[in-house]
Every structure is written in structure tokens, then in C-alpha cells.
Design a protein around this motif. Structure first.
Motif, short mmCIF file in Angstrom:
data_model
loop_
_atom_site.label_atom_id
_atom_site.label_comp_id
_atom_site.label_asym_id
_atom_site.label_seq_id
_atom_site.Cartn_x
_atom_site.Cartn_y
_atom_site.Cartn_z
N MET A 1 11.21 65.20 -33.05
CA MET A 1 10.01 64.51 -32.38
C MET A 1 9.32 65.72 -31.90
O MET A 1 8.20 65.97 -31.84
CB MET A 1 10.14 63.33 -31.47
CG MET A 1 9.10 62.78 -30.90
SD MET A 1 8.46 61.65 -32.19
CE MET A 1 6.87 60.96 -31.38
N THR A 4 8.10 68.29 -34.05
CA THR A 4 6.82 67.84 -34.99
C THR A 4 5.74 68.10 -33.97
O THR A 4 4.63 68.54 -34.47
CB THR A 4 7.21 66.39 -35.03
OG1 THR A 4 8.45 66.21 -36.00
CG2 THR A 4 6.10 66.10 -36.21
N LYS A 8 2.62 70.56 -35.02
CA LYS A 8 1.28 69.97 -35.22
C LYS A 8 0.18 70.88 -34.47
O LYS A 8 -0.64 71.26 -34.78
CB LYS A 8 1.25 68.71 -34.63
CG LYS A 8 -0.02 67.80 -34.91
CD LYS A 8 -0.22 67.68 -36.21
CE LYS A 8 -1.86 67.01 -36.63
NZ LYS A 8 -2.24 67.02 -37.82
#
Ligand code: SF4
Ligand code: SF4
Length: 121
Positions: A1, A4, A8
């Protein structure tokens, strides 16, 4: 998480790195104000008939009629003005207008007081 989110973030940074900036280096660079932008007043003293309508309609009480050589003309406190434009709409002689000038910042309150003789034509 967490990874990610980091990836991003990097993706968004790279995507925007080569895009044209939406901001400008104000005040060194300037952009043209919109056609109907309401900025600093202009005043044509030769058109003013001293009727006082601008003073009466101003909702911010930013206009005060002051005497110059036996006639009264509007003095405008830009610090109180909300740039609603009512004074320009009611002036029957087109003496008052709002320009596109938005560069009004100053550290001196006196700079916001526009005496009739000082108003730009
Ligand atoms: S633009 Fe509106 S607030 Fe400003 S001086 Fe005119 S009437 Fe008053
Ligand atoms: S600027 Fe226009 S509305 Fe105001 S006193 Fe002069 S003529 Fe009248």
C-alpha cells in the motif's frame, strides 16, 4: 500500500515535470485580465457633473464627494471598495469606469485613497 502510494507520487511528478507551468512569475510576468474584469477605477473629471449618485449607490460607503475648486467630485477608498461596479453603472455621464488593473497591492493605506485629481483618465 505504502509502496503503491510512493510509486503513484513519482508517476505524477514525472508526468508534470515536462508540462507547461500553469503559474506565472508575477509581478515580472503578467497576464491579461478577463474582458469583464472589474479592477481599479478610472475617472474623467471633465465628464463629472457632481451629481453624487455614485456616492449614494455605493454599498461599501467607499465614495465620498469632496470639494475641489467649488465643485464636488468622488474620492474613492479602494480599501473599502468591493468592485461591484454599481458606481460606474449609475454614473449618467460615463465619468467613472472600472479598468482591468488588478495590481493594487501596497503596504501604505494612503495608496488606496484615490482623490479625484489623482484618478487616472
Ligand atoms: S465599485 Fe462598488 S464598492 Fe467600489 S466604489 Fe463603486 S459602488 Fe462602491
Ligand atoms: S462620477 Fe458620475 S455619478 Fe459620480 S458625481 Fe460624477 S457624474 Fe455623478
Amino acid at each position: 500500500m505504502f509502496l503503491t502510494g510512493v510509486l503513484k507520487g513519482i508517476q505524477v511528478t514525472i508526468e508534470n515535470l515536462f508540462k507547461r507551468a500553469l503559474t506565472i512569475r508575477y509581478p515580472h510576468q503578467k497576464i491579461e485580465a478577463a474582458e469583464r474584469f472589474r479592477g481599479e477605477h478610472s475617472f474623467d473629471i471633465s465628464k463629472c457633473k457632481s451629481c453624487g449618485l455614485c456616492e449614494r449607490i455605493c454599498p461599501s460607503r467607499a465614495i465620498e464627494m469632496i470639494e475641489i475648486k467649488g465643485k464636488k467630485y468622488p474620492k474613492i477608498d479602494m480599501g473599502k471598495c468591493s468592485f461591484c461596479g454599481l458606481c460606474t453603472e449609475i454614473c449618467p455621464f460615463g465619468a467613472l469606469k472600472l479598468t482591468k488593473n488588478f495590481s493594487l497591492a501596497s503596504g501604505n493605506k494612503k495608496d488606496f485613497i484615490k482623490k479625484p485629481r489623482k484618478l487616472k483618465k
